[in-house]
Scaffold this motif. Sequence first.
Motif, mmCIF file in Angstrom:
data_model
loop_
_atom_site.group_PDB
_atom_site.id
_atom_site.type_symbol
_atom_site.label_atom_id
_atom_site.label_comp_id
_atom_site.label_asym_id
_atom_site.label_seq_id
_atom_site.Cartn_x
_atom_site.Cartn_y
_atom_site.Cartn_z
ATOM 1 N N LEU A 1 -1.736 6.857 5.832
ATOM 2 C CA LEU A 1 -2.801 5.873 5.615
ATOM 3 C C LEU A 1 -3.941 6.221 6.548
ATOM 4 N N VAL B 1 0.831 -1.201 0.000
ATOM 5 C CA VAL B 1 0.000 0.000 0.000
ATOM 6 C C VAL B 1 0.867 1.252 0.000
ATOM 7 N N GLU C 1 -8.234 3.072 5.061
ATOM 8 C CA GLU C 1 -7.205 2.295 4.376
ATOM 9 C C GLU C 1 -6.603 1.249 5.313
#
Length: 242
Positions: A234, A173, A238
Amino acid sequence: MKKTLILLLPALALLQIGCRSHRPVQPEFEQLAIDTLLERRGADCRIEYRFATIRNTSESAALQAIETANIGYFFQVEAFEGNAAQAAELAIREIDTTLLADVQPTQTYEISIESEGHASDTLATYVITRSSYTGGAHGIYGIEYHTYSLKSGLEITTGDLFTESQAERLDEVIRKKICETYHVTTDDELSELGFFPEYIGATENFLIDDRGITFFYNPYEIGCYALGGIEVTLTREELSAL
């Protein structure tokens, strides 16, 4: 630190909820300011320390542990058991005997380190900002984040916040968000921009707040100096998808 948190979302909740009846002792921060000028062979080095010390460490073993850890990080001394002023003396002596051992006449060097502390119910965050010029083409700077449990005094790591499988997805990510930010899709394109793709992944230099978690990378950690400091945030949403 034992894996008492396991997942990040419960840790985030601690920032806002907390158990008021069992709220640990809160740190009381105050600034210790030390300014020194070292001179040798026509060169000088200006040192400025602004250390955020915890004045009420006697009220909690956890606070004493956090203070000791912060002293080690700030002054870059290992296994040191003295106070901040004593650590500063040791650090200055080290600079005097190493940095100034091979100086250029008339050269001016600068070392500036500042810190600040914040607490929210069960967590304490300590931020250290460094800026220095010790020779070369340019100076260097960096920011360090350290997050502690006010209950145990132990520093929180990514290993406390994520399982192994989550950690693997986390790296993916982070890489994806960097690619999106810089409008690229491949490692080759990242390299062309000055990134070091093989080093991109979660770092222990992170900040937890009500937005989520922000990973901070200083110059040269995952990219060249010209890229500067790089932040990857994040959100809660997320994180919950990991």
